[in-house]
Design a protein around this motif. Sequence first.
Motif, PDB file in Angstrom:
ATOM      1  N   GLY A  25       2.191   1.974 -13.260  1.00 43.76           N
ATOM      2  CA  GLY A  25       2.533   1.150 -14.381  1.00 43.76           C
ATOM      3  C   GLY A  25       3.537   1.995 -15.391  1.00 43.76           C
ATOM      4  N   ASP A  26       3.732   3.131 -15.230  1.00 48.48           N
ATOM      5  CA  ASP A  26       4.447   3.986 -16.271  1.00 48.48           C
ATOM      6  C   ASP A  26       5.693   4.060 -15.592  1.00 48.48           C
ATOM      7  N   TRP A  27       6.095   3.772 -14.309  1.00 50.22           N
ATOM      8  CA  TRP A  27       7.505   3.728 -13.962  1.00 50.22           C
ATOM      9  C   TRP A  27       8.440   2.812 -14.788  1.00 50.22           C
ATOM     10  N   ASP A  28       9.417   3.371 -15.401  1.00 52.01           N
ATOM     11  CA  ASP A  28      10.318   2.364 -16.076  1.00 52.01           C
ATOM     12  C   ASP A  28      11.720   2.210 -15.300  1.00 52.01           C
ATOM     13  N   THR A  29      11.919   2.903 -13.910  1.00 49.72           N
ATOM     14  CA  THR A  29      13.001   2.461 -13.289  1.00 49.72           C
ATOM     15  C   THR A  29      12.602   2.143 -12.011  1.00 49.72           C
ATOM     16  N   PRO A  30      13.416   1.343 -11.236  1.00 44.26           N
ATOM     17  CA  PRO A  30      12.936   0.855  -9.907  1.00 44.26           C
ATOM     18  C   PRO A  30      12.882   1.990  -8.887  1.00 44.26           C
ATOM     19  N   ARG A  31      12.101   1.768  -7.987  1.00 45.15           N
ATOM     20  CA  ARG A  31      11.572   3.049  -7.047  1.00 45.15           C
ATOM     21  C   ARG A  31      12.033   2.568  -5.667  1.00 45.15           C
ATOM     22  N   PRO A  32      12.342   3.471  -4.654  1.00 45.96           N
ATOM     23  CA  PRO A  32      12.142   3.174  -3.217  1.00 45.96           C
ATOM     24  C   PRO A  32      10.843   2.433  -2.932  1.00 45.96           C
ATOM     25  N   GLY A  33      10.954   1.366  -2.031  1.00 42.32           N
ATOM     26  CA  GLY A  33       9.723   0.674  -1.630  1.00 42.32           C
ATOM     27  C   GLY A  33       9.306   0.778  -0.298  1.00 42.32           C
ATOM     28  N   VAL A  34       8.040   0.910  -0.242  1.00 37.18           N
ATOM     29  CA  VAL A  34       7.431   0.789   1.414  1.00 37.18           C
ATOM     30  C   VAL A  34       6.584  -0.334   1.505  1.00 37.18           C
ATOM     31  N   LEU A  35       6.791  -0.935   2.499  1.00 36.77           N
ATOM     32  CA  LEU A  35       5.923  -1.884   3.301  1.00 36.77           C
ATOM     33  C   LEU A  35       5.132  -1.105   4.026  1.00 36.77           C
ATOM     34  N   ILE A  36       3.755  -1.575   3.875  1.00 33.08           N
ATOM     35  CA  ILE A  36       2.831  -1.051   5.141  1.00 33.08           C
ATOM     36  C   ILE A  36       2.237  -2.185   5.792  1.00 33.08           C
ATOM     37  N   VAL A  37       2.259  -2.235   7.119  1.00 34.33           N
ATOM     38  CA  VAL A  37       1.824  -3.388   8.095  1.00 34.33           C
ATOM     39  C   VAL A  37       0.335  -2.751   8.539  1.00 34.33           C
ATOM     40  N   PRO A  38      -0.604  -3.542   8.389  1.00 31.21           N
ATOM     41  CA  PRO A  38      -1.932  -3.092   8.838  1.00 31.21           C
ATOM     42  C   PRO A  38      -2.003  -3.087  10.399  1.00 31.21           C
ATOM     43  N   ALA A  60       7.239   2.705  -4.690  1.00 38.50           N
ATOM     44  CA  ALA A  60       6.320   1.381  -4.671  1.00 38.50           C
ATOM     45  C   ALA A  60       5.864   1.093  -3.185  1.00 38.50           C
ATOM     46  N   ALA A  61       4.695   0.577  -3.203  1.00 35.25           N
ATOM     47  CA  ALA A  61       4.005   0.269  -2.057  1.00 35.25           C
ATOM     48  C   ALA A  61       3.715  -1.334  -2.055  1.00 35.25           C
ATOM     49  N   LEU A  62       3.688  -2.120  -0.937  1.00 34.41           N
ATOM     50  CA  LEU A  62       3.177  -3.339  -0.752  1.00 34.41           C
ATOM     51  C   LEU A  62       2.611  -3.389   0.747  1.00 34.41           C
ATOM     52  N   VAL A  63       1.096  -3.599   0.626  1.00 34.38           N
ATOM     53  CA  VAL A  63       0.508  -3.905   1.919  1.00 34.38           C
ATOM     54  C   VAL A  63       0.829  -5.186   2.532  1.00 34.38           C
ATOM     55  N   ALA A  64       1.422  -5.444   3.622  1.00 34.48           N
ATOM     56  CA  ALA A  64       1.694  -6.773   4.234  1.00 34.48           C
ATOM     57  C   ALA A  64       0.475  -7.577   4.358  1.00 34.48           C
ATOM     58  N   ASP A  65       0.405  -8.898   4.531  1.00 29.80           N
ATOM     59  CA  ASP A  65      -0.310  -9.968   4.942  1.00 29.80           C
ATOM     60  C   ASP A  65       0.637 -10.613   6.120  1.00 29.80           C
ATOM     61  N   LEU A  66       0.299 -10.480   7.448  1.00 30.25           N
ATOM     62  CA  LEU A  66       1.029 -11.249   8.249  1.00 30.25           C
ATOM     63  C   LEU A  66       0.174 -12.383   8.905  1.00 30.25           C
ATOM     64  N   ALA A 117      11.479   0.642   3.159  1.00 29.28           N
ATOM     65  CA  ALA A 117      11.436   1.042   4.373  1.00 29.28           C
ATOM     66  C   ALA A 117       9.945   0.265   4.819  1.00 29.28           C
ATOM     67  N   ALA A 118       9.586   0.406   6.020  1.00 31.59           N
ATOM     68  CA  ALA A 118       8.179   0.100   6.399  1.00 31.59           C
ATOM     69  C   ALA A 118       7.615   0.843   7.386  1.00 31.59           C
ATOM     70  N   ILE A 119       6.365   0.820   7.322  1.00 32.99           N
ATOM     71  CA  ILE A 119       5.693   1.826   8.084  1.00 32.99           C
ATOM     72  C   ILE A 119       4.290   0.800   8.659  1.00 32.99           C
ATOM     73  N   GLY A 120       3.726   1.194   9.586  1.00 36.59           N
ATOM     74  CA  GLY A 120       2.813   0.369  10.600  1.00 36.59           C
ATOM     75  C   GLY A 120       1.923   1.067  11.295  1.00 36.59           C
ATOM     76  N   TYR A 121       0.758   0.514  11.727  1.00 35.78           N
ATOM     77  CA  TYR A 121      -0.145   1.147  12.468  1.00 35.78           C
ATOM     78  C   TYR A 121      -0.544   0.251  13.388  1.00 35.78           C
ATOM     79  N   CYS A 122      -0.952   0.711  14.631  1.00 38.11           N
ATOM     80  CA  CYS A 122      -1.072   0.069  15.872  1.00 38.11           C
ATOM     81  C   CYS A 122      -0.316  -1.264  16.035  1.00 38.11           C
ATOM     82  N   PHE A 123      -1.243  -2.625  15.757  1.00 34.11           N
ATOM     83  CA  PHE A 123       0.016  -3.560  15.835  1.00 34.11           C
ATOM     84  C   PHE A 123       1.045  -3.553  14.558  1.00 34.11           C
TER      85      PHE A 123
END
Lengths: 241, 241
Positions: A25-38, A60-66, A117-123
């Motif tokens: 919450g302290d970030w005041d400028t946009p950051r690179p973002g990473v999607l995490i695929v479970p 910044a990270a977002l865990v995806a829901d597929l 970018a996106a990272i993912g594990y197994c499936f």
Amino acid sequence: MGIERRSIVYDGPGGPFEGVAVVDGDWDTPRPGVLIVPNVLGEKEQDRVTAERIAGLGYAALVADLYGQGKRTTRDSPDPAMYMNHLNADRPLLRDRLFASVAALHALPQVDAARTAAIGYCFGGKAVIDLARAGGDVLGVVAFHGIFDPPGYDYPCPIGAKLLVCHGWDDPLATPDAVTALAAELTGAGADWQLHGYGGAGHGFTDASMTGSTRPGFGYDANADRRSWAAMTGFLAEVFG
Amino acid sequence: MGIERRSIVYDGPGGPFEGVAVVDGDWDTPRPGVLIVPNVLGEKEQDRVTAERIAGLGYAALVADLYGQGKRTTRDSPDPAMYMNHLNADRPLLRDRLFASVAALHALPQVDAARTAAIGYCFGGKAVIDLARAGGDVLGVVAFHGIFDPPGYDYPCPIGAKLLVCHGWDDPLATPDAVTALAAELTGAGADWQLHGYGGAGHGFTDASMTGSTRPGFGYDANADRRSWAAMTGFLAEVFG
């Protein structure tokens, strides 16, 4: 404020979906973002912890829901793979849900949408390779113990996203023949790809919950876990520039 | 005093040999040491520059001479591969000359003999894999566009040295079949091994003198060069502890 988790509900085919964003919450400028695929089980605590490690790198990270809001399984579910199997049988739908998840990442106010970018594990590793194949709007993808079978649809070439494929060489779900087939496919598609193969490691090598697995070719591997994470951090630094 | 080069003459089967040590005269405590095994042409300016980069990481470096004092070739020699072919035809002799070179590294006053590694290019990549196979007294080896055919002699298992194999996937001297055969061999030998495969890169990907090569599957590749060097630095940091 420090690093914190936020539930993110977003639309897409078969949605609504509910992912978890992890930002500071302290970030005041946009950051690179990473999607995490479970993995097969879908979004869960383990992925949120991974997202916190990503946020600790300054992204910044977002865990995806597929699968869809509330659609999750555990190893003890009657059919842990029920939601995954649905998407494995419909790779265009998997692609479209990945695109919806990337759009949700891009929509986060903390994210610089030009650097994701996106990272993912197994499936999820299979999914991020599909994301690259399908021309997803990310600079790079990292697959950890992913599955390599091609999606069965034509996709645009050359592949624009860079790929890092971190692979346990003993993984029975991705045999040496599958490795060489993926390499030939990605080369043919003009991709900038790298394969990191780990001797003696199997499927799930990053997954501490699989420590002590007695199933041949499956299990946690501390060396491969540590090395692949280090490779990922270098890769993300490269693609984000 | 700064980083400086010194000629080192040492004994071994078929010697004397003449390598080049690169150390910093200001170092007052022993450092980890790295043996650098040249490509087909033998010890030359390009390897000394590599040794200087290694010294810049804080490690003592020795460019090995596997051919014998004064025995060198260039790309323009009538038979650039004449000395290499002799060793390829006598892998036990190659092994013994590698052991002599490691002993010369260990004998450098700037080297902590308990913390050494070897890196090699092309034929030198093959050589350092042999060094690991044969139980050479190093903690780890890194092969850059090496050749993978087994040495034809029995060697002690498990292999003690860790291996990092940096490989251009399009290299016609090390085909996908050779990659999977090496992986199976090293796994069977109980080694801690890693393979970094670079899509679109070929034989000689670190060799700037091969920039613009029109020979299919051969040539310099800036991405693979940069990525493999970064992988090596992480690997050396890991093995030296």
